[in-house]
Design an enzyme around this catalytic site. Structure first.
Site, short mmCIF file in Angstrom:
data_model
loop_
_atom_site.label_atom_id
_atom_site.label_comp_id
_atom_site.label_asym_id
_atom_site.label_seq_id
_atom_site.Cartn_x
_atom_site.Cartn_y
_atom_site.Cartn_z
N ARG A 19 0.83 -1.10 -0.07
CA ARG A 19 0.04 -0.18 -0.17
C ARG A 19 0.98 1.26 0.06
NH1 ARG A 19 -4.05 -0.55 4.94
NH2 ARG A 19 -2.13 -1.45 5.78
N ASN A 37 -6.35 -2.50 2.06
CA ASN A 37 -6.42 -4.05 1.85
C ASN A 37 -7.84 -4.46 1.94
OD1 ASN A 37 -3.54 -4.43 1.88
ND2 ASN A 37 -3.58 -4.41 4.42
#
Length: 753
Positions: A19, A37
């Protein structure tokens, strides 16, 4: 107004800095959107034209973090959304979790630099991690991988750590395991009786180092469980550890301070060096250059020429080894036969009679794991124990199906395989299920997986041996869950594991399966272990096997190579083994042979018989000892000119007794024991190629514990090159019984019933 596109990246993409990487890439490209996520991996939303969205996806795939493994990706246009910038947002879980579990990663070079830099805020902090390294699977409690879903959640980040976590320019941006000396994990030292050792925090590892150098045994809690450590150059303390751990001869692993020190002491090829430095940081079996000064080699690995070596996997071990600057014993923190210990209470309760001191910390470990162990036959990797850093994902092709499946594996070197979604999870090694503690650990981990994935199995696969503890437990669980119960023959599961690893189930060519191990319940109620199978068009058939010989004294036979020799000697030659037994034993065992009905084809027992015949070992103290010592003796053979002990013998069933008789003749003729041991292994390799040639097979798939023998694998590779045969071995998984759970699953998914 630009369109909104949804990108989903699946695979090992959580807990690897994915990320933060996407965030920084998107900001660099001036894209607006979000990343989070979710149950499928990483979900990215961006506002862009289709062309720019595809360009961005390609850049993500091309530059993905090194620790990530992208298995699939998708892009589609979705409902238009408005974004003012690009952000990392809270994880969203709308459906059942369908992602791999990220394994633990060894400390990275950047973190090593920090903990050694006196001017850095993390100087000397033994739990330093970042987005690229640190425990993952060991501390997971829930999905997706967020700090609050790990045991690190109990440590509140200080302002400095929070600043790093929130700063896109920082290498710890969104590092879920972030902590420092001010807010993080606490380390303390006690005596065996629990008395705190008075020492300032900054001197703890120096004190521990001194205690090891002074001849003490220290139980050190690493991030995957306790290790029992002592000076590798002190014979007295090594022997004391052997006595207390009830491990008289099984080799210990060595922890080295640096790659340079390893290179000084060992022959190291590129594959071995790469393995030592990998994020797995396994124990690697290596050849010493010569006798290593200051190292008690015979006490560390009695009778063996090779040693198991690893480098520090964590900041804690890195700092300790920086202090010591010398190799130490670092073996699993347990009593012999029990699982690795991870809690302070259990460690003190079970190891206080073993360790002189304990180095504890207060990070809870959800999934304790042993260190992984590998060796190489040339460039061919042989996994000996698949655990920390490698488990629990199987990152090959998926073996999911319509039903949720749990495969219970075998009894020795147990593992389980679970398919709750589109991914396959193969647990770490647990050990021998004769141990109550190992059995309980297996059971606990199965229930933890069920809780993690919120899924109950619909099918339970078990070994066809009715008395394996894994089979007993599998039957119990199938009743509780009302799941279908399906047995899979042990050696067919081994064969299926290789077919599965190499994606061979759709092969247009027939394949020869060679499965050699110690024991497995056969379909004719004999003990199989020297099997040849054929795979063709989704059907698996047993072709032939090693000659059946008597199976003596139940499990005792696997522990006493002299019994294997007695059983494999032709009846008229049995007196040759007379001197290995007392008068009473001889009467008992020869009487047993008269009425014995149980037979075996085991190649593992054949290795035992040859080891006893060559006076290498008659009574083993650990599983596989005879085979290891025999391989070591074979390594002492200098020059070529190997004997084929079955030369000129026409056979389909391999004549074990003829083989033993010919080996005895060579011994009596004065052939050196090293030459005989080497030639025995050479004969086995020739037998594989002979069977393949007789049946017209060009693809040969080998599995079973015997194929952990590097000399056998090396010989097979050379012979196969000459014969233009295509050899396949277990590589991701161990060739021993650890692969049986995965093999059960692969067999269930692909073989016609």
């Amino acid at each position: 107004m630009p369109q909104t596109f949804q990108l989903i990246i699946s695979g090992q993409v959580q807990g690897v800095g994915f990320r933060p990487f996407v965030y920084q890439l998107a900001r660099k490209l001036d894209l607006k959107g979000s990343v989070c996520n979710n149950e499928n991996g990483v979900l990215i939303l961006i506002n862009a034209s289709r062309e720019r969205a595809v360009e961005f996806l390609n850049a993500v795939l091309e530059k993905a973090p090194e620790a990530s493994i992208v298995q699939s990706h998708s892009i589609l246009e979705t409902d238009q959304l408005q974004f003012d910038d690009f952000q990392i947002t809270t994880s969203k879980t709308l459906h059942q979790i369908d992602i791999p579990l990220t394994p633990d990663f060894a400390i990275c070079e950047s973190c090593k630099t920090e903990i050694r830099d006196t001017s850095d805020s993390r100087f000397g902090y033994p739990f330093t991690t970042c987005t690229n390294c640190g425990p993952r699977y060991a501390i997971t409690t829930k999905f997706p991988f967020e700090r609050e879903h790990t045991t690190v959640a109990s440590f509140q980040m200080c302002a400095s750590c929070q600043e790093e976590y929130s700063n896109p320019a920082d290498r710890r941006f969104h590092s879920q395991t972030n902590s420092c000396a001010e807010c993080g994990i606490r380390l303390w030292l006690t005596s065996a009786s629990g008395e705190p050792v008075s020492v300032v925090r900054s001197e703890l590892l120096k004190k521990t180092s001194g205690l090891i150098s002074d001849g003490n045994i220290i139980a050190i809690k690493n991030t995957n469980g306790y290790l029992l450590c002592c000076d590798a150059g002190n014979k007295a303390v090594i022997e004391r550890l052997r006595g207390k751990k009830q491990r008289p001869a099984k080799p210990f692993a060595l922890l080295y301070p640096s790659l340079e020190r390893v290179k000084n002491n060992f022959e190291l090829n590129s594959a071995e060096e790469q393995a030592l430095l990998s994020p797995v940081a396994p124990i690697v079996i290596l050849n010493p250059k010569d006798e290593i000064k200051g190292l008690e080699q015979e006490s560390i690995a009695p009778g063996l020429g090779q040693l198991g070596v690893m480098l520090p996997s964590s900041a804690l071990l890195t700092l300790l080894m920086d202090e010591l600057q010398a190799p130490i014993i670092a073996t699993s923190g347990n009593m012999h036969g029990s699982p690795i210990i991870s809690s302070e209470k259990e460690a003190v309760g079970k190891l206080s009679e073993v360790a002189d001191y304990f180095l504890h910390h207060n990070l809870e470990i959800s999934f304790p794991q042993d260190d992984s162990v590998i060796r190489f036959a040339g460039e061919q990797q042989i996994m000996l124990r698949r655990s920390r850093g490698s488990a629990p994902n199987y990152m090959g092709r998926s073996y999911s199906g319509k039903k949720k499946v749990l495969a219970m594996g075998a009894h020795l070197k147990s593992s389980f395989a679970f398919v709750p979604n589109s991914h396959t999870y193969v647990s770490p090694y647990f050990g021998n299920l004769d141990s109550y503690d190992v059995s309980e650990r297996l059971k606990k981990n199965i229930h933890q997986f069920i809780q993690l994935f919120q899924t109950l199995p619909e099918v339970v696969l078990i070994d066809s041996h009715p008395q394996y503890q894994s089979s007993v437990l599998g039957r119990e669980l199938s009743k509780v869950w009302n799941a279908e119960l399906i047995p899979v023959q042990h050696h067919k599961a081994h064969f299926a594991s290789v077919l599965g690893e190499h994606g061979l189930f759709d092969s247009k060519e027939k394949i020869l399966g060679v499965v050699w191990d110690g024991t497995g319940f056969g379909e004719d109620a004999a003990i199989w272990g020297g099997e040849f199978f054929s795979y063709d068009n989704y059907e698996m058939k047993r072709l032939d096997h090693f000659e059946y010989v008597d199976w003596l004294a139940a499990d005792k036979m696997a522990k006493e190579p002299r019994l294997s020799l007695l059983a494999m000697l032709p009846e008229e030659e049995r007196g040759l083994a007379r001197g290995k037994f007392s008068e009473t034993e001889w009467k008992v065992y020869t009487k047993m042979l008269e009425g014995n009905k149980l037979k075996t084809s085991s190649v593992g027992r054949l290795f035992d018989a040859v080891a006893s015949l060559l006076d290498t070992v008659d009574i083993a103290s650990y599983e596989g000892q005879a085979a290891m010592l025999l391989e070591n003796r074979a390594g002492d053979c200098k020059g070529d000119g190997c004997i084929d002990f079955l030369e000129g013998v026409a056979y389909e069933t391999i004549p074990s007794k003829k083989l033993i008789k010919n080996i005895w003749k060579a011994k009596e003729a004065g052939v050196s024991k090293a030459h005989i041991a080497h030639s025995f292994i050479h004969t086995l390799a020739l037998a594989v190629l002979k069977m393949a040639k007789q049946g017209g097979y060009s693809i040969i798939a080998c599995s079973g514990g015997v194929f952990q023998n590097a000399l056998l694998v090396e010989k097979l590779v050379k012979l196969a090159e000459k014969a233009k045969a295509d050899l396949k071995f277990n590589r991701i998984l161990s060739s021993n019984d650890e692969n049986v759970s995965f093999g059960q699953l692969a067999y269930y998914q692909h073989i016609k019933k």
